[in-house]
Design an enzyme around this catalytic site. Structure first.
Site, PDB file in Angstrom:
ATOM      1  N   SER A  39       0.852  -1.177   0.000  1.00 14.81           N
ATOM      2  CA  SER A  39       0.000   0.000   0.000  1.00 14.81           C
ATOM      3  C   SER A  39       0.890   1.229   0.000  1.00 14.81           C
ATOM      4  O   SER A  39       2.062   1.159   0.403  1.00 14.81           O
ATOM      5  CB  SER A  39      -0.914   0.001   1.232  1.00 14.81           C
ATOM      6  OG  SER A  39      -1.612   1.229   1.357  1.00 14.81           O
ATOM      7  N   ARG A  40       0.331   2.351  -0.447  1.00  7.55           N
ATOM      8  CA  ARG A  40       1.083   3.604  -0.312  1.00  7.55           C
ATOM      9  C   ARG A  40       1.181   4.026   1.148  1.00  7.55           C
ATOM     10  O   ARG A  40       1.984   4.880   1.504  1.00  7.55           O
ATOM     11  CB  ARG A  40       0.426   4.696  -1.144  1.00  7.55           C
ATOM     12  CG  ARG A  40       0.592   4.514  -2.647  1.00  7.55           C
ATOM     13  CD  ARG A  40       0.087   5.718  -3.402  1.00  7.55           C
ATOM     14  NE  ARG A  40      -1.361   5.841  -3.275  1.00  7.55           N
ATOM     15  CZ  ARG A  40      -2.226   5.498  -4.229  1.00  7.55           C
ATOM     16  NH1 ARG A  40      -1.780   5.021  -5.371  1.00  7.55           N
ATOM     17  NH2 ARG A  40      -3.517   5.642  -4.057  1.00  7.55           N
ATOM     18  N   TYR A 100       4.173  -0.025  -3.623  1.00  8.23           N
ATOM     19  CA  TYR A 100       3.896  -1.112  -4.562  1.00  8.23           C
ATOM     20  C   TYR A 100       5.193  -1.642  -5.162  1.00  8.23           C
ATOM     21  O   TYR A 100       5.308  -2.842  -5.454  1.00  8.23           O
ATOM     22  CB  TYR A 100       2.960  -0.635  -5.665  1.00  8.23           C
ATOM     23  CG  TYR A 100       1.649  -0.076  -5.156  1.00  8.23           C
ATOM     24  CD1 TYR A 100       0.963  -0.701  -4.103  1.00  8.23           C
ATOM     25  CD2 TYR A 100       1.096   1.074  -5.698  1.00  8.23           C
ATOM     26  CE1 TYR A 100      -0.232  -0.194  -3.627  1.00  8.23           C
ATOM     27  CE2 TYR A 100      -0.111   1.579  -5.234  1.00  8.23           C
ATOM     28  CZ  TYR A 100      -0.767   0.958  -4.200  1.00  8.23           C
ATOM     29  OH  TYR A 100      -1.944   1.454  -3.731  1.00  8.23           O
ATOM     30  N   HIS A 129      -4.600   0.774 -12.257  1.00 11.93           N
ATOM     31  CA  HIS A 129      -4.327  -0.562 -12.788  1.00 11.93           C
ATOM     32  C   HIS A 129      -3.137  -0.601 -13.747  1.00 11.93           C
ATOM     33  O   HIS A 129      -2.283  -1.489 -13.651  1.00 11.93           O
ATOM     34  CB  HIS A 129      -5.560  -1.113 -13.509  1.00 11.93           C
ATOM     35  CG  HIS A 129      -6.682  -1.467 -12.598  1.00 11.93           C
ATOM     36  ND1 HIS A 129      -7.858  -2.029 -13.048  1.00 11.93           N
ATOM     37  CD2 HIS A 129      -6.821  -1.346 -11.256  1.00 11.93           C
ATOM     38  CE1 HIS A 129      -8.668  -2.238 -12.028  1.00 11.93           C
ATOM     39  NE2 HIS A 129      -8.065  -1.813 -10.930  1.00 11.93           N
ATOM     40  N   LYS A 143     -11.170  -6.086 -12.611  1.00 12.32           N
ATOM     41  CA  LYS A 143     -11.949  -5.495 -13.698  1.00 12.32           C
ATOM     42  C   LYS A 143     -12.430  -4.103 -13.251  1.00 12.32           C
ATOM     43  O   LYS A 143     -12.519  -3.850 -12.039  1.00 12.32           O
ATOM     44  CB  LYS A 143     -13.108  -6.428 -14.082  1.00 12.32           C
ATOM     45  CG  LYS A 143     -14.033  -6.805 -12.900  1.00 12.32           C
ATOM     46  CD  LYS A 143     -15.049  -5.748 -12.669  1.00 12.32           C
ATOM     47  CE  LYS A 143     -15.452  -5.670 -11.235  1.00 12.32           C
ATOM     48  NZ  LYS A 143     -16.015  -4.367 -10.890  1.00 12.32           N
ATOM     49  N   ARG A 173     -15.451   6.894  -4.967  1.00 15.55           N
ATOM     50  CA  ARG A 173     -14.749   6.433  -6.167  1.00 15.55           C
ATOM     51  C   ARG A 173     -15.671   6.323  -7.382  1.00 15.55           C
ATOM     52  O   ARG A 173     -15.223   6.511  -8.514  1.00 15.55           O
ATOM     53  CB  ARG A 173     -14.065   5.088  -5.907  1.00 15.55           C
ATOM     54  CG  ARG A 173     -15.005   3.922  -5.647  1.00 15.55           C
ATOM     55  CD  ARG A 173     -14.246   2.662  -5.270  1.00 15.55           C
ATOM     56  NE  ARG A 173     -15.138   1.547  -5.026  1.00 15.55           N
ATOM     57  CZ  ARG A 173     -15.567   0.711  -5.968  1.00 15.55           C
ATOM     58  NH1 ARG A 173     -15.172   0.877  -7.220  1.00 15.55           N
ATOM     59  NH2 ARG A 173     -16.376  -0.282  -5.676  1.00 15.55           N
ATOM     60  N   ASP A 177     -17.042   0.035 -13.540  1.00 11.64           N
ATOM     61  CA  ASP A 177     -17.144  -0.725 -12.300  1.00 11.64           C
ATOM     62  C   ASP A 177     -18.310  -1.704 -12.308  1.00 11.64           C
ATOM     63  O   ASP A 177     -18.188  -2.828 -11.826  1.00 11.64           O
ATOM     64  CB  ASP A 177     -17.294   0.229 -11.110  1.00 11.64           C
ATOM     65  CG  ASP A 177     -16.969  -0.474  -9.794  1.00 11.64           C
ATOM     66  OD1 ASP A 177     -15.843  -0.987  -9.662  1.00 11.64           O
ATOM     67  OD2 ASP A 177     -17.847  -0.528  -8.919  1.00 11.64           O
TER      68      ASP A 177
END
Length: 354
Positions: A62-63, A84, A105, A123, A191, A204
């Site tokens: 994670s960041r 990452y 992604h 996806k 989001r 999404d």
């Protein structure tokens, strides 16, 4: 499974649904997984792997190092990284699962490919077809496995659908209907409404009915879409009509403005299939005759943990030395991304940085 189609339906044998051909989840070779972006979908993914498979999750990145550590502690994962880049360079990791929003992604998958890791990407695969094409080319050059995590494709009830459509049991398929809609409260930080995260209904939610229709109908001969933008400029609702090569229609809808039934159906000249909501997760399938009589029903053994099937498929492919899956081939992922690009053009929706 195959079925002969008699000329006279009165002489037809009893129409029944086939059993799924889905291999045992625990028969897949065991891989060591690294997870990028420990959000809610990553939670479901790791829970499913640990409950139903022998796959090993060995690292999370994670960041935010604290967030990675909390996720690792929750699931007993040995390694937690605050970037990452550190995750993909971990030589104990065989395959990386990308669980971030669509906007991340491409960059994150490319990092993993460059590091020689196999990759499973949530996806929708990328923001657009151009990014998808670059990832596919890079993975093939590097000789690593790459797959879109369209988990629906790997579920037992979807294998039942595949078999029925291929067998001709339904007669000539005429119409596919599918929808996916959620009511998401209007919040510019969410989001689904955030352009910078490649938000909106289509990538999404809408990808589920689009991918389902493509699986049943094959490549689309035409695509027509209308839609409504959300207040942030992303697509809030889209209704899409597609035609397959045979002339069959797909009627598809997606929205973040309302909760829809999230069902699907495949109707042919002799019978139809109905899939309960949520059709894209483990679900019941019913075979219905032309007079609306219930002919047969399939109920999956597992009604939860559906994300584990895609992991098992990736492990089987990698164990066999294959670089992509026949159930979700990269050419199909790319073609579907091109369809989504076209729908967004029709809706006049684009994302920052495209």
């Amino acid at each position: 499974m195959s079925h002969e189609l008699p000329v006279d339906d009165h002489d037809a044998p009893r129409m029944v649904l086939p059993a799924p051909r889905t291999p045992s989840l625990r028969d897949a070779p065991v891989l060591k997984w690294g997870v990028v972006a420990p959000g809610w979908i990553a939670n479901y993914f790791v829970e499913a792997l640990q409950k139903y498979t022998d796959q090993k999750v060995v690292a999370v990145g994670s960041r935010d190092a604290g967030r990675a550590r909390a996720f690792a502690d929750r699931f007993g994962i040995p390694s937690a990284y605050g970037s990452y880049a550190e995750l993909v360079e971990d030589r104990d990791v065989d395959i990386v699962y990308i669980a971030s929003p669509h906007s991340g992604h491409f960059e994150q998958a490319m990092q993993a490919i460059d590091a020689g890791r196999h990759v499973l990407v949530e996806k929708a695969f990328t923001r657009n077809a151009g990014e998808a094409e670059q990832l596919i080319e890079a993975a093939r050059k590097r000789g690593v496995f790459l797959m879109e995590a369209m988990w629906t494709r790997f579920l037992p009830h979807i294998d039942v659908v595949r078999q029925v459509v291929a067998s001709g049991l339904l007669g000539e398929v005429q119409t596919v209907i599918a929808d996916h809609g959620l009511r998401v409260d209007p919040d510019p930080g969410h989001r689904h409404y955030a352009p910078e995260l490649a938000g909106g209904a289509l990538l999404d939610l809408g990808i589920y009915p689009v991918s389902f229709a493509w699986m049943v109908l094959g490549p689309f001969a035409s695509v027509t879409a209308v839609g409504t933008k959300a207040f942030t400029g992303v697509d809030g609702q889209a209704s899409i009509v597609v035609t397959g090569g045979s002339g069959a229609h797909g009627v598809l809808n997606t929205t973040v403005f309302a909760r829809t039934p999230t069902t699907a159906s495949v109707s042919g000249t002799r019978a139809r299939l109905e899939i309960d909501g949520h059709f894209y997760g483990p679900a019941e399938v019913r075979l219905i005759g032309r007079d609306h009589e219930l002919l047969d029903t399939f109920v999956p053994d597992l009604l939860d943990g559906g994300l584990c099937y895609q992991a098992a498929e990736a492990a089987r492919c990698i164990g066999a030395g294959r670089l992509e899956s026949d159930l979700m081939p990269l050419s199909e992922t790319l073609s579907i991304m091109r369809v989504l690009d076209g729908v967004r053009r029709d809706l006049d929706v684009s994302f920052p940085g495209e």
